[in-house]
Enzyme design. Structure first.
Site, PDB file in Angstrom:
ATOM      1  N   GLY A 114       0.817  -1.201   0.000  1.00 14.30           N
ATOM      2  CA  GLY A 114       0.000   0.000   0.000  1.00 14.30           C
ATOM      3  C   GLY A 114       0.855   1.256   0.000  1.00 14.30           C
ATOM      4  CB  CYS A 117     -17.842  -2.587   2.146  1.00 14.05           C
ATOM      5  SG  CYS A 117     -17.479  -3.188   0.489  1.00 14.05           S
TER       6      CYS A 117
END
Length: 401
Positions: free
Chosen positions: A176, A365
């Site tokens: 990331g 989500c």
């Protein structure tokens, strides 16, 4: 005349859903509250949106919003719960099981999928992530923890599980924006390597390493995990929120690669989203087609038992499995709230359509993890090719100190 009849049928259908907490506003300004206390407003901007409302599925409703046929105002969570209720009443499947042939996940396909998701713009993600840009499930030690504190908790939780120590060689697969390798180097003294397929993450992490003065302890590489080579095996390896991109059929290759890079009795921590379907088939988060089409192309999530089985087949001994599902629901609610507050800035940093996709994705989500439609697990294992004792203490008290 036909249009008027269509509107009447749709409103009659919506009104029979047990008092949905919605207000419907048509393109001509007419308003129709569906309950005494509507929490959200659905603006029908074009007549074609009636098709999605007359036979609603989570995918059709989501696409109507993304394409600008519908607008949502007010309580987004209430709107998503109402969409679920409508889809359930329609009788179609909430969960989309992927019965197609396994995806090939070539290097080119995976690289394109990563660019689609992660290279929107660093500034776009900075609007709603914490200051360290940690884009994975946080770890809340208390209900009152801020997002920033919970993400710091998570970085420490991973490093403790790995028993990371000074001068150990540490690899983060799918690093990331570099928060974990920076933390491992600064707080634990590790010699940390991160790999990513995202050019924007790579450039961001390079800059962060220079700013922190950690060039002697940190490095980031722009490459596929399958191509990574190391002159000596790593002591510890982590993969956080990456293996969802690997592909279920490629899990043996993924774990074999980790085994190749890890020293004997070295520790590996895999942190990833898992399916709640025990039949081992990937299950969408209530709108799997939407996720695959707009958010995570090539994404596949296995059940926990498949992960443990494939790890064991590569001579990993599993020592600890921790479910973080409630933590991810809470993380996503923080992200969604941040996104809502900065929605106009998100549009400017990307596009109207991209912002609509992500607004729906984050809130949807959060609901999916709340409802246990999907889950997430941290799995700690050691490379155990040769029989013998592990390097771990007899109890797990060291993880939770």
């Amino acid at each position: 005349m036909f249009l008027a009849a269509g509107v009447g049928q749709v409103l009659e259908r919506l009104g029979g859903q047990g008092g949905l907490p919605l207000r419907v506003v048509l393109w001509d300004g007419r308003e129709f509250p569906l309950s005494d206390e509507p929490l959200a407003t659905v603006r029908v901007k074009r007549p074609q949106a009636l098709t999605a409302l007359s036979h609603p599925t989570l995918l059709s409703l989501a696409e109507a919003y993304v394409n600008g046929d519908l607008d949502l105002e007010g309580d987004l969570d209430a709107a998503i719960r109402a969409a679920e209720s409508l889809a359930r009443d329609e009788g179609g499947p909430l969960f989309v099981r992927d019965g197609a042939a396994p995806r090939s996940h070539t290097r080119e396909e995976d690289s394109a999928a990563i660019r689609h998701h992660y290279d929107v713009a660093n500034g776009f993600y900075a609007l709603w992530l914490d200051p360290r840009m940690v884009y994975s499930c946080a770890y809340f030690r208390t209900e009152s923890d801020s997002l920033e504190q919970a993400q710091l908790n998570k970085l420490d939780h991973i490093c403790r599980k790995l028993r990371l120590d000074a001068d150990e060689q540490f690899l983060d697969i799918g690093c990331g924006w570099g928060a974990l390798i920076l933390h491992a180097a600064k707080k634990y003294g590790a010699r940390a390597t991160g790999i990513t397929l995202s050019e924007q993450q790579f450039e961001w992490t390079q800059r962060r390493i220079r700013e922190e003065g950690l060039q002697h302890r940190c490095r980031v590489l722009l490459e596929d995990y399958r191509d990574h080579q190391s002159p000596a095996p790593y002591d510890k390896i982590a993969s956080v929120g990456m293996f969802e991109h690997v592909g279920i059929a490629n899990l043996p290759t993924y774990f074999a690669t980790v085994r190749r890079l890890l020293r004997e009795r070295g520790l590996f921590m895999n942190h990833g989203i898992t399916s709640s379907s025990s039949d081992g088939v990937a299950v969408g988060m209530g709108a799997g087609e939407f996720i695959d089409r707009y958010v995570f192309p090539q994404g596949e999530i296995p059940h926990l038992h498949r992960v443990v089985r494939d790890m064991s087949d590569q001579d990993f001994e599993v020592h600890d499995v921790e479910c973080l599902r409630p933590h991810y629901a809470k993380t996503l609610r923080h992200w969604s709230a941040n996104f809502e507050r900065r929605l106009s800035q998100a549009v400017m940093a990307s596009s109207e359509k991209t912002a609509r996709v992500w607004r729906l994705y984050l809130a949807g989500c959060a609901h999916a993890f709340d409802q246990r439609w999907t889950s997430i697990h941290q799995i700690l294992a050691s490379r155990q090719v040769n029989p013998g004792r592990t390097e771990l203490p007899l109890t797990r008290e060291w993880i939770y100190r």
